[in-house]
Design an enzyme around this catalytic site. Structure first.
Site, PDB file in Angstrom:
ATOM      1  N   LYS A 281      31.234  40.258  41.881  1.00 36.80           N
ATOM      2  CA  LYS A 281      32.004  39.324  42.711  1.00 36.80           C
ATOM      3  C   LYS A 281      31.225  38.010  42.758  1.00 36.80           C
ATOM      4  CE  LYS A 281      34.839  37.467  45.662  1.00 36.80           C
ATOM      5  NZ  LYS A 281      36.135  36.974  45.164  1.00 36.80           N
TER       6      LYS A 281
ATOM      7  N   CYS B  79      37.226  28.532  41.934  1.00 37.41           N
ATOM      8  CA  CYS B  79      37.787  29.296  43.062  1.00 37.41           C
ATOM      9  C   CYS B  79      38.866  28.480  43.768  1.00 37.41           C
ATOM     10  CB  CYS B  79      36.712  29.693  44.075  1.00 37.41           C
ATOM     11  SG  CYS B  79      37.483  30.533  45.476  1.00 37.41           S
TER      12      CYS B  79
ATOM     13  N   GLY C  54      41.737  41.969  35.502  1.00 34.52           N
ATOM     14  CA  GLY C  54      41.708  41.769  36.958  1.00 34.52           C
ATOM     15  C   GLY C  54      42.788  42.559  37.650  1.00 34.52           C
TER      16      GLY C  54
HETATM   17  O1  IRO Z   1      39.441  34.047  46.920  1.00 32.19           O
HETATM   18  C1  IRO Z   1      38.554  34.398  46.139  1.00 32.19           C
HETATM   19  O2  IRO Z   1      37.490  34.960  46.522  1.00 32.19           O
HETATM   20  C2  IRO Z   1      38.792  34.096  44.726  1.00 32.19           C
HETATM   21  C3  IRO Z   1      37.861  33.485  43.898  1.00 32.19           C
HETATM   22  I1  IRO Z   1      35.963  33.092  44.498  1.00 32.19           I
HETATM   23  C4  IRO Z   1      38.220  33.119  42.581  1.00 32.19           C
HETATM   24  O3  IRO Z   1      37.440  32.561  41.798  1.00 32.19           O
HETATM   25  N1  IRO Z   1      39.481  33.412  42.184  1.00 32.19           N
HETATM   26  C5  IRO Z   1      40.374  33.998  42.973  1.00 32.19           C
HETATM   27  O4  IRO Z   1      41.521  34.221  42.562  1.00 32.19           O
HETATM   28  N2  IRO Z   1      40.017  34.349  44.256  1.00 32.19           N
END
Ligand code: IRO
Length: 310
Positions: free
Chosen positions: A45, A131, A270
């Site tokens: 993560k 993100c 994913g």
């Molecule tokens: O909301 C998130 O934690 C998240 C991240 I950092 C990302 O890079 N891509 C995403 O769809 N969700």
């Protein structure tokens, strides 16, 4: 029997399949399930210097065509993932894993990468520049000047293998401009794509996730054509020393095959991994090998990037 072995910067992986950051990678327990599957590696993560709880729930919803999420970067801290990866290096000396990280500002990105540089970690860093879900924080890689500045500074001190996780681009000129910047740096890879940011899914008369009035990153079937376009656009534009990791809409061996045909060296899963669990890697590998056998390919190199045009 065909092989799905692949290579990034002289590092060999027995299988080209792995999880996408955000799925089955929050805790050691989840990562262990990926280690014990047919996947060729894993990525953690995305980590920040301090642990984060993320956004309020519900924040991840599966739909028939994919998923929407606004997790908000929940993670157990850079320290947690880095220590675990260093432990694993001792146990699985012949394997290589990926550490995903980012920062809420540029200073945090550099603090994190300096910690990794000074640590015993010898795997790949996937620097997340995309993100979409932290309120008030834009997706970094949509700002080319900032991205260039970050990479310039990063490569002045960071000497281990590092790649970047990109958001999808939707314009040919943006592919050109982004690739021109990335080609200036000794990147190990670019990973195309993160979720398509800020989509909206509605059921009855309501949004389905709580954060940001329902806006969230899309994954799954919705995003495969965009993912393939980004993989291929960067495959055509980037220096051959920069590998492409393909991510987006992978749920069958055929999807993996198409990502590789577009130029991917490694393929991440994913949404479909979230739905099916880590056994998915065995099925995808079997389905990919069946396609390769049918077409007479023994290795991924024989068809990587060899997409035909009309
Ligand atoms: O909301 C998130 O934690 C998240 C991240 I950092 C990302 O890079 N891509 C995403 O769809 N969700």
């Amino acid at each position: 029997m065909p092989t799905t072995q692949t290579t990034i910067q002289h590092v060999s992986f027995e299988n080209c399949l792995m999880n996408a950051a955000g799925v089955y990678c929050y805790s050691k327990e989840e990562l262990e399930q990926v280690i014990n599957s047919s996947a060729g590696s894993f990525v953690t993560k995305t980590a920040t210097l301090e642990a984060r709880l993320g956004n309020p729930e519900p924040r991840y919803i599966n739909t028939s065509l994919g998923s929407i999420n606004s997790m908000g970067l929940p993670n157990l801290s850079l320290h947690y993932y880095l220590e675990y990866l260093i432990e694993l290096q001792e146990i699985y000396k012949e394997r290589t894993y990926f550490l995903s990280l980012t920062g809420l500002n540029q200073e945090d990105i550099h603090k994190s990468l300096k910690q990794v540089q000074e640590s015993e970690f010898n795997g790949f860093v996937e620097l997340n520049l995309s993100c979409p879900n932290v309120p008030g924080k834009p997706q970094i890689a949509y700002d080319f000047e900032t991205t260039d500045n970050i990479l310039k500074q990063v490569f002045s001190y960071y000497k281990k293998p590092l790649g970047i996780k990109l958001p999808p681009y939707f314009d040919i000129v943006h592919f050109d401009q982004a690739a021109e910047i990335f080609n200036r740096y000794p990147l190990a890879f670019v990973n195309c794509i993160n979720s398509i940011g800020n989509g909206l899914i509605i059921e009855d008369e309501s949004v389905v996730i709580k954060p940001k009035e329902g806006f969230g990153g899309l994954g799954g079937d919705y995003i495969k054509p965009t993912a393939l376009a980004n993989v291929h656009a960067f495959y055509k534009r980037l220096n051959k020393s920069i590998a492409i990791i393909g991510t987006g809409g992978v749920k069958t061996g055929r999807d993996v095959f198409e990502h590789i045909l577009c130029g991917a060296s490694m393929v991440q899963v994913g949404t479909a991994l979230q739905k099916e669990g880590p056994e998915i890697f065995e099925r995808l590998t079997r389905e990919l090998k069946a396609i390769m056998e049918e077409k007479g390919y023994k290795t991924l190199e024989e068809f990587r990037g060899k997409l035909n045009y009309l």
